[in-house]
Write a protein that holds these residues in place. Structure first.
Motif, mmCIF file in Angstrom:
data_model
loop_
_atom_site.group_PDB
_atom_site.id
_atom_site.type_symbol
_atom_site.label_atom_id
_atom_site.label_comp_id
_atom_site.label_asym_id
_atom_site.label_seq_id
_atom_site.Cartn_x
_atom_site.Cartn_y
_atom_site.Cartn_z
ATOM 1 N N GLU A 57 46.114 44.501 48.424
ATOM 2 C CA GLU A 57 47.081 44.372 49.510
ATOM 3 C C GLU A 57 46.381 44.016 50.823
ATOM 4 O O GLU A 57 46.912 43.239 51.635
ATOM 5 C CB GLU A 57 47.877 45.665 49.666
ATOM 6 N N LYS A 58 45.202 44.594 51.033
ATOM 7 C CA LYS A 58 44.444 44.234 52.230
ATOM 8 C C LYS A 58 44.048 42.758 52.202
ATOM 9 O O LYS A 58 44.120 42.072 53.226
ATOM 10 C CB LYS A 58 43.190 45.096 52.332
ATOM 11 N N GLN A 59 43.642 42.286 51.033
ATOM 12 C CA GLN A 59 43.288 40.867 50.912
ATOM 13 C C GLN A 59 44.507 39.979 51.156
ATOM 14 O O GLN A 59 44.401 38.927 51.808
ATOM 15 C CB GLN A 59 42.702 40.598 49.525
ATOM 16 N N LYS A 60 45.664 40.417 50.649
ATOM 17 C CA LYS A 60 46.877 39.637 50.879
ATOM 18 C C LYS A 60 47.240 39.609 52.362
ATOM 19 O O LYS A 60 47.692 38.577 52.884
ATOM 20 C CB LYS A 60 48.031 40.230 50.076
ATOM 21 N N ALA A 61 47.041 40.760 53.016
ATOM 22 C CA ALA A 61 47.332 40.807 54.451
ATOM 23 C C ALA A 61 46.413 39.841 55.207
ATOM 24 O O ALA A 61 46.861 39.121 56.109
ATOM 25 C CB ALA A 61 47.161 42.231 54.979
ATOM 26 N N LYS A 342 40.452 30.856 53.581
ATOM 27 C CA LYS A 342 41.705 31.043 52.851
ATOM 28 C C LYS A 342 41.517 30.738 51.363
ATOM 29 O O LYS A 342 42.026 31.470 50.495
ATOM 30 C CB LYS A 342 42.773 30.132 53.444
ATOM 31 N N SER A 343 40.761 29.680 51.074
ATOM 32 C CA SER A 343 40.518 29.311 49.681
ATOM 33 C C SER A 343 39.733 30.401 48.947
ATOM 34 O O SER A 343 40.071 30.785 47.826
ATOM 35 C CB SER A 343 39.762 27.985 49.635
ATOM 36 N N LYS A 344 38.687 30.910 49.607
ATOM 37 C CA LYS A 344 37.887 31.968 48.985
ATOM 38 C C LYS A 344 38.722 33.227 48.772
ATOM 39 O O LYS A 344 38.622 33.881 47.727
ATOM 40 C CB LYS A 344 36.692 32.300 49.875
ATOM 41 N N ASN A 352 41.429 39.496 41.312
ATOM 42 C CA ASN A 352 41.766 40.919 41.358
ATOM 43 C C ASN A 352 43.128 41.191 40.716
ATOM 44 O O ASN A 352 43.324 42.227 40.062
ATOM 45 C CB ASN A 352 41.763 41.413 42.801
ATOM 46 N N THR A 353 44.075 40.262 40.872
ATOM 47 C CA THR A 353 45.389 40.418 40.241
ATOM 48 C C THR A 353 45.260 40.411 38.720
ATOM 49 O O THR A 353 45.887 41.207 38.004
ATOM 50 C CB THR A 353 46.331 39.290 40.699
ATOM 51 N N ARG A 354 44.409 39.507 38.242
ATOM 52 C CA ARG A 354 44.195 39.426 36.786
ATOM 53 C C ARG A 354 43.539 40.700 36.256
ATOM 54 O O ARG A 354 43.930 41.222 35.207
ATOM 55 C CB ARG A 354 43.337 38.208 36.461
ATOM 56 N N VAL A 355 42.541 41.226 36.997
ATOM 57 C CA VAL A 355 41.866 42.443 36.552
ATOM 58 C C VAL A 355 42.832 43.620 36.513
ATOM 59 O O VAL A 355 42.820 44.418 35.570
ATOM 60 C CB VAL A 355 40.677 42.746 37.494
#
Length: 397
Positions: A57-61, A342-344, A352-355
């Protein structure tokens, strides 16, 4: 792209290796029929999923923030020529005044604050005080030279007076000696005339003539020396009077110079003039810095208002990125940097979503294989799914 592909494959390999280790550990556990053991494992897995989801969630933010920045850039780049020019002009003013403020911090100041305040309080009188001190120093120098000359003249007259006094003393001694000699000669002539019946008339007349001439010489010489002494005494008195006046003037002018020396903590008018030049330079620098601060505040508020009018997602960030608003090349660099970040970040989110999904699938597999569906565990799993949003597909532009 090749570099990012290699990094992605490497990260995938590391995740697969970690997952394989977990599976191996699971295969080594021979007590899965124990409900407590299975429950603990499932709960631990749920905690890990929750922790990974919070990090996700932090990464999404962060991703949303970067996306908003890029959206703002597109909005700024889409401005018409007049709006873009007005924005860049104000941004340049902000950048220039900010640079001037930074340059002020690097300036080597010739005066400290105490000196500046002292000179600022007296700047109205300083030019006149400098001229007065220069004139006083010249006058003091001339007075000192005059005093030395007067003292030398006084010494000459005193020496002359002493010489005259010694001459008078010597003449008196010579007169006494000659008078004694004359008396002896008169006595001798008298004895010769009466005892030996020698005529001493001519000799007496010659002696009398010599005595008269010598007395006349002594009289005129003594009168001359007395006149010289009087003249010397008069000159000495006159010189002393002039010396007193000169010394009084010297004391007054030295006092005036000393007052300015103590007031400004200097020794000469040259130093005071140096302080004045340093003060004028410091005043110009400080006045410019004060004006720069006022200009910076004015144009900063003006730039903030223009950015607010554009209704950007985050207008504050551009107040510190004025260079990008001025130069299209700088804006391009900012845009490229944001796009790269943004790409990275998108790659990290996808991985992380897959894991998280794999870990959640593993929990479901264990529950199916061991037919383990206690209501409290099912409720916990459902809460984890709702909290982590595992039933939602994530798409990224």
């Amino acid at each position: 792209m090749i570099f990012f592909g290699k990094r992605k494959r490497k990260r995938q390999e590391e995740l697969d290796a970690s997952f394989k280790e977990v599976m191996d550990e699971i295969q080594r556990i021979d007590d899965w029929e124990n409900p407590k053991r299975l429950q603990h494992y499932i709960l631990d897995s749920c905690e890990q999923i929750i922790a990974q989801t919070k990090a996700l969630e932090k990464q999404k933010a962060q991703y949303r923030v970067l996306n908003n920045y890029l959206t703002d850039i597109r909005k700024i780049e889409s401005l018409n020529q007049i709006q873009s020019k007005r924005l860049s002009e104000v941004a340049k003013k902000v950048s220039d005044t900010a640079k001037s403020r930074e340059d002020y911090a690097k300036v080597t100041h010739r005066l400290n604050d105490e000196q500046y305040i002292l000179l600022r309080e007296n700047d109205e009188f300083l030019p006149g005080e400098i001229r007065q001190m220069q004139a006083d120093e010249t006058y003091q120098f001339n007075l000192k030279k005059d005093i030395r000359l007067l003292e030398a003249t006084k010494s000459e007259h005193e020496i002359e007076r002493e010489n005259n006094s010694r001459t008078l003393s010597m003449l008196r001694k010579i007169a006494i000696l000659l008078l004694g000699a004359c008396a002896s000669m008169v006595l001798l002539f008298t004895l010769l005339q009466f005892t030996m019946d020698v005529d001493m008339t001519l000799a007496s007349l010659l002696l009398l003539l010599v005595m008269v001439l010598f007395v006349m010489y002594l009289f005129f010489k003594n009168s001359h020396i007395v006149r010289q002494n009087r003249r010397s005494i008069n000159e000495i008195n006159k010189t002393i009077s002039l010396l007193n006046v000169a010394r009084m003037k010297y004391a007054n002018v030295t006092g005036a110079i000393g007052y300015l020396q103590r007031k400004y903590h200097i020794k000469t008018s040259y130093e005071l003039n140096y302080l004045w030049d340093a003060y004028m330079e410091e005043r110009r620098i400080r006045d410019k810095n004060r004006q720069d601060n006022e200009d910076y505040k004015f144009f900063y508020r003006k730039l903030a208002k223009q950015l607010d009018d554009l209704e950007l997602n985050d207008s504050d960030i551009w107040l510190s990125q004025s260079a990008a608003l001025i130069s299209s090349d700088e804006m391009k660099k900012v845009k490229e940097n944001l796009s790269e970040r943004k790409s990275k970040l998108r790659e990290q989110i996808e991985e992380n979503t897959r894991v998280i999904g794999q870990e959640r699938d593993e929990v479901s597999r264990l529950m199916r294989e061991h037919d383990y569906y206690p209501p409290e565990i099912v409720e916990i799993i459902a809460s984890v799914d709702r909290m982590c949003g595992l039933n939602v597909n994530y798409y990224f532009r």
